[in-house]
Design a protein around this motif. Structure first.
Motif, PDB file in Angstrom:
ATOM      1  N   CYS A  57      -7.350  -1.578  -1.581  1.00 49.60           N
ATOM      2  CA  CYS A  57      -6.267  -2.488  -1.239  1.00 49.60           C
ATOM      3  C   CYS A  57      -6.579  -3.234   0.047  1.00 49.60           C
ATOM      4  O   CYS A  57      -6.439  -4.444   0.124  1.00 49.60           O
ATOM      5  CB  CYS A  57      -4.971  -1.690  -1.108  1.00 49.60           C
ATOM      6  N   ASN A  58      -7.053  -2.509   1.042  1.00 53.88           N
ATOM      7  CA  ASN A  58      -7.319  -3.139   2.325  1.00 53.88           C
ATOM      8  C   ASN A  58      -8.489  -4.108   2.284  1.00 53.88           C
ATOM      9  O   ASN A  58      -8.492  -5.114   2.982  1.00 53.88           O
ATOM     10  CB  ASN A  58      -7.519  -2.077   3.407  1.00 53.88           C
ATOM     11  N   LYS A  77      -7.401   4.190  -3.270  1.00 53.41           N
ATOM     12  CA  LYS A  77      -6.542   3.034  -3.553  1.00 53.41           C
ATOM     13  C   LYS A  77      -6.273   2.267  -2.268  1.00 53.41           C
ATOM     14  O   LYS A  77      -6.292   1.055  -2.222  1.00 53.41           O
ATOM     15  CB  LYS A  77      -5.208   3.506  -4.150  1.00 53.41           C
ATOM     16  N   TYR A  78      -5.988   2.992  -1.213  1.00 55.98           N
ATOM     17  CA  TYR A  78      -5.722   2.396   0.087  1.00 55.98           C
ATOM     18  C   TYR A  78      -6.875   1.518   0.546  1.00 55.98           C
ATOM     19  O   TYR A  78      -6.696   0.389   0.962  1.00 55.98           O
ATOM     20  CB  TYR A  78      -5.537   3.511   1.128  1.00 55.98           C
ATOM     21  N   ILE A 100      -9.289  -5.941  -0.331  1.00 59.76           N
ATOM     22  CA  ILE A 100      -8.731  -7.137  -0.952  1.00 59.76           C
ATOM     23  C   ILE A 100      -7.965  -7.947   0.088  1.00 59.76           C
ATOM     24  O   ILE A 100      -8.166  -9.144   0.244  1.00 59.76           O
ATOM     25  CB  ILE A 100      -7.779  -6.757  -2.113  1.00 59.76           C
ATOM     26  N   ILE A 101      -7.114  -7.255   0.815  1.00 53.26           N
ATOM     27  CA  ILE A 101      -6.289  -7.903   1.824  1.00 53.26           C
ATOM     28  C   ILE A 101      -7.121  -8.599   2.863  1.00 53.26           C
ATOM     29  O   ILE A 101      -6.818  -9.709   3.276  1.00 53.26           O
ATOM     30  CB  ILE A 101      -5.440  -6.830   2.549  1.00 53.26           C
ATOM     31  N   TYR A 102      -8.174  -7.938   3.303  1.00 54.87           N
ATOM     32  CA  TYR A 102      -9.007  -8.536   4.317  1.00 54.87           C
ATOM     33  C   TYR A 102      -9.502  -9.905   3.844  1.00 54.87           C
ATOM     34  O   TYR A 102      -9.406 -10.898   4.548  1.00 54.87           O
ATOM     35  CB  TYR A 102     -10.196  -7.627   4.651  1.00 54.87           C
ATOM     36  N   ASN A 103      -9.990  -9.922   2.603  1.00 57.97           N
ATOM     37  CA  ASN A 103     -10.506 -11.175   2.048  1.00 57.97           C
ATOM     38  C   ASN A 103      -9.443 -12.253   1.973  1.00 57.97           C
ATOM     39  O   ASN A 103      -9.677 -13.408   2.293  1.00 57.97           O
ATOM     40  CB  ASN A 103     -11.055 -10.941   0.640  1.00 57.97           C
ATOM     41  N   ILE A 104      -8.258 -11.845   1.553  1.00 62.87           N
ATOM     42  CA  ILE A 104      -7.180 -12.819   1.417  1.00 62.87           C
ATOM     43  C   ILE A 104      -6.818 -13.407   2.765  1.00 62.87           C
ATOM     44  O   ILE A 104      -6.738 -14.619   2.933  1.00 62.87           O
ATOM     45  CB  ILE A 104      -5.920 -12.164   0.823  1.00 62.87           C
ATOM     46  N   GLU A 127      -8.995 -14.048  -7.123  1.00 64.75           N
ATOM     47  CA  GLU A 127      -9.972 -12.952  -6.980  1.00 64.75           C
ATOM     48  C   GLU A 127     -10.194 -12.253  -8.312  1.00 64.75           C
ATOM     49  O   GLU A 127     -11.317 -11.932  -8.674  1.00 64.75           O
ATOM     50  CB  GLU A 127      -9.461 -11.915  -5.974  1.00 64.75           C
ATOM     51  N   CYS A 136       0.834  -1.198   0.000  1.00 62.74           N
ATOM     52  CA  CYS A 136       0.000   0.000   0.000  1.00 62.74           C
ATOM     53  C   CYS A 136       0.864   1.241   0.000  1.00 62.74           C
ATOM     54  O   CYS A 136       0.586   2.203  -0.706  1.00 62.74           O
ATOM     55  CB  CYS A 136      -0.918   0.012   1.218  1.00 62.74           C
TER      56      CYS A 136
END
Lengths: 143, 143
Positions: B9-10, B5-6, B12-16, A139, A17
């Motif tokens: 991004c977060n 964007k942040y 997506i990350i949460y899901n991963i 995804e 990020c």
DNA sequence: TTGTCATATCATGATATTATGATATGTTTT
DNA sequence: AAAACATATCATAATATCATGATATGACAA
């Protein structure tokens, strides 16, 4: 262990990020390409942040590994649990040679590691990046 | 925009991270492979969480795109700012045909999109997954 | 409407990758 | 030490991918 994975994941994310934030450039240029007069400013800006030839080459070699269904299957199996060669062949219905060869490729590219246990070799993923890339790719195609 | 964007991004990350957490299975089986007696339990467990043949195929097609230095360069240029075909050829020192062909591949795989502006085509990355995968891969090889 | 320019498509030879059969290595069991 | 087994390596034919030259398309300008 789960917590550990979480933490590692978040560290990686933080870095990504951050880089994404720093890389973001506001830019609008409306001129048109001409034979000896491309968008010089944009080209200059963009060239500046490029990686080295070797980095692109290494990176493409790395990603190439994910570009084959068999290897992807192996990666997805190993993301669930560590397995030996014969388990992988069994699970995938592929012969041992094929699996062993692909494991060699995966090893050479630092994607899996293995631990010899007698005549057995227990394979696992080297780090969290691998599972991460797999998940993000998934995804993307599921969208 | 940076904030946006942040956030993306977060998410997506949460899901991963969540998927990673759920997928984690504690397992230790110490039996040894034998001709008609592999680690049946592990094999069964691991097969259960596999994707479909088509998903592996799509995913490998997607990753294959990242497995070429020229395409990687194009992706990294576009992650800095949107560019037209001739700017990309100029920045990479490659002829227009090569760039155009690679852009076609990237388009077909939903990695870049473009907007026609007169005779010009302004290319950009489709979504955050692309930049993300690029960055994670880079982190991996730089380790 | 003719020329120029930006981009796209097609065809192709050079090169790389794939899965697999044949065979080798090294470990355990008897 | 011989047999059985798990894994690794090598060689190869089929297939896929790459960069590029030749050519087509489509927009704008004169």
């Amino acid at each position: 262990m789960t917590t550990f994975k979480y933490v590692v994941c978040n560290i990686i994310i933080y870095n990504i990020c951050d880089t994404m934030k720093n890389n973001y450039l506001e830019n609008e240029s409306d001129d048109i390409c001409e034979v000896f007069d491309v968008h010089d400013d944009a080209v200059a800006r963009v060239k500046e942040q490029m990686l080295s030839e070797e980095e692109y080459s290494d990176l493409s070699e790395f990603f190439k590994i994910f570009g084959n269904p068999t290897r992807l299957k192996i990666i997805s199996l190993l993301s669930a649990e560590d397995l030996c060669v014969c388990d992988i062949s069994e699970a995938l219905g592929l012969n041992q040679t094929t699996v062993s060869n692909q494991l060699r490729v995966l090893r050479a590219n630092n994607i899996v590691k293995y631990q010899k246990e007698g005549k057995m070799a227990r394979y696992s993923l080297t780090d969290e990046h691998i599972e991460m890339i797999f998940k993000v790719g998934l995804e993307h195609i599921l969208e």
